[in-house]
Enzyme design. Structure first.
Site, PDB file in Angstrom:
ATOM      1  N   TYR A  32       0.842  -1.203   0.000  1.00 14.29           N
ATOM      2  CA  TYR A  32       0.000   0.000   0.000  1.00 14.29           C
ATOM      3  C   TYR A  32       0.874   1.249   0.000  1.00 14.29           C
ATOM      4  O   TYR A  32       0.655   2.187  -0.774  1.00 14.29           O
ATOM      5  CB  TYR A  32      -0.906  -0.031   1.226  1.00 14.29           C
ATOM      6  CG  TYR A  32      -1.760   1.192   1.413  1.00 14.29           C
ATOM      7  CD1 TYR A  32      -2.925   1.372   0.667  1.00 14.29           C
ATOM      8  CD2 TYR A  32      -1.418   2.165   2.352  1.00 14.29           C
ATOM      9  CE1 TYR A  32      -3.715   2.495   0.848  1.00 14.29           C
ATOM     10  CE2 TYR A  32      -2.202   3.286   2.539  1.00 14.29           C
ATOM     11  CZ  TYR A  32      -3.351   3.449   1.789  1.00 14.29           C
ATOM     12  OH  TYR A  32      -4.133   4.559   1.976  1.00 14.29           O
ATOM     13  N   SER A  33       1.875   1.266   0.872  1.00 10.77           N
ATOM     14  CA  SER A  33       2.763   2.419   0.979  1.00 10.77           C
ATOM     15  C   SER A  33       3.511   2.671  -0.324  1.00 10.77           C
ATOM     16  O   SER A  33       3.658   3.818  -0.758  1.00 10.77           O
ATOM     17  CB  SER A  33       3.748   2.203   2.128  1.00 10.77           C
ATOM     18  OG  SER A  33       4.545   3.348   2.343  1.00 10.77           O
ATOM     19  N   GLY A  89      -4.332  11.037   7.340  1.00 17.88           N
ATOM     20  CA  GLY A  89      -3.984  10.135   8.426  1.00 17.88           C
ATOM     21  C   GLY A  89      -5.077   9.095   8.574  1.00 17.88           C
ATOM     22  O   GLY A  89      -5.800   8.789   7.622  1.00 17.88           O
TER      23      GLY A  89
END
Length: 292
Positions: free
Chosen positions: A183-184, A216
């Site tokens: 994902y990152s 976030g």
């Protein structure tokens, strides 16, 4: 003295102008009235809340996601809230042909495009990466490649309206986050691609803004289930998050930071990066690419 005239004074002027106009420009809901807006990943969570905010502002809204039944409910609610019009097209962003055709269909439904909000993601569970290449490939295809396909397909319409591309990303695309390698990676790639594209647009006089939204932890059902028992942090409300994304796009901001901690924006905003981009751009002969 020559260095000051060539570099320092232009940089200072850019930053003073940027902060002056940013501080004095306020968002007004009427900025979206009558605007034609696409929202992807809009069957639930942040995407659905963005559709509802846009409806209240009187926009023409086109939503997409995989669940047709959920999209029908979103469209119905958008019309109740005051949308100028509301439409849906169901499909998966794993299919790049669908992604490209969807943009054309959306343009036909509302007669053009003013804003493209890219919000969909490929869900990846939090876990240690262990050579799951299929997961990584799928994350890159859905979270990056489909965004590129959609924005490329939308560009001709956005050029006509001096429109905006809004890219929903994550803190995981700015700092290293454990248990989310695939994902990152896709979110870091979003930053690299769309930040570079923004610089190209500016240098070649393409009047289409690109806003990268750094989020976030948000209290969507999907996110809350994913982090349960693993990540301990207070989540921010999806309704407010959705509104901040829309505001950033309407104000044509480069980046939007939304998190429950003020430290996120203070620590991640990087004026040095803007300076380096400015200095780097001076080395390119961009004039040869204008109108090409």
């Amino acid at each position: 003295m020559a260095f000051m005239k060539k570099y320092l004074l232009p940089i200072l002027g850019i930053f003073l102008a940027y902060y002056y106009y940013s501080a004095n420009e306020e968002f007004r809901p009427e900025m979206l009235r009558g605007k034609r807006v696409i929202v992807t990943g809009a069957s639930k969570g942040i995407g659905r809340e963005m559709a509802y905010h846009l409806a209240r502002m009187g926009a023409h809204v086109v939503v997409t996601a995989r669940s047709e039944e959920s999209l029908k409910k979103v469209v119905s609610r958008c019309l109740e809230l005051g949308a100028a019009s509301a439409h849906y097209v169901a499909g998966t962003m794993e299919n790049m042909t669908f992604a490209e055709q969807f943009v054309a269909k959306a343009g036909e439904l509302v007669g053009g495009l003013d804003m493209l909000i890219l919000n969909h993601i490929n869900y990846t569970p939090l876990r240690v990466f262990s050579n799951d290449i299929h997961l990584l490939r799928r994350s890159l295809e859905v979270n990056l490649l489909s965004y590129v396909v959609l924005s490329t397909a939308a560009l001709p319409m956005l050029k006509q309206t001096s429109g905006s591309i809004v890219v929903v990303s994550s803190v995981a695309g700015k700092i290293a986050c454990p248990l989310a390698a695939a994902y990152s990676a896709s979110k870091f790639a979003l930053d690299g691609f769309f930040s570079s594209l923004r610089t190209e647009y500016e240098a070649t006089k393409v009047n289409v803004s690109i806003t990268l939204c750094i989020l976030g932890l948000i209290d969507t059902d999907t996110a809350m289930k994913a982090v349960a028992g693993i990540y301990n942090a207070e989540a921010s409300p999806k309704e407010e998050c959705a509104l901040e994304i829309i505001k950033g796009g309407a104000l044509r901001q480069d980046e939007v930071y939304y998190d429950n901690s003020i430290l996120t924006s203070l620590l991640l905003k990087n004026p040095g990066r803007k300076i380096m981009e400015f200095l780097s751009l001076k080395k390119y002969n961009m004039e040869r690419f204008i109108n090409n």
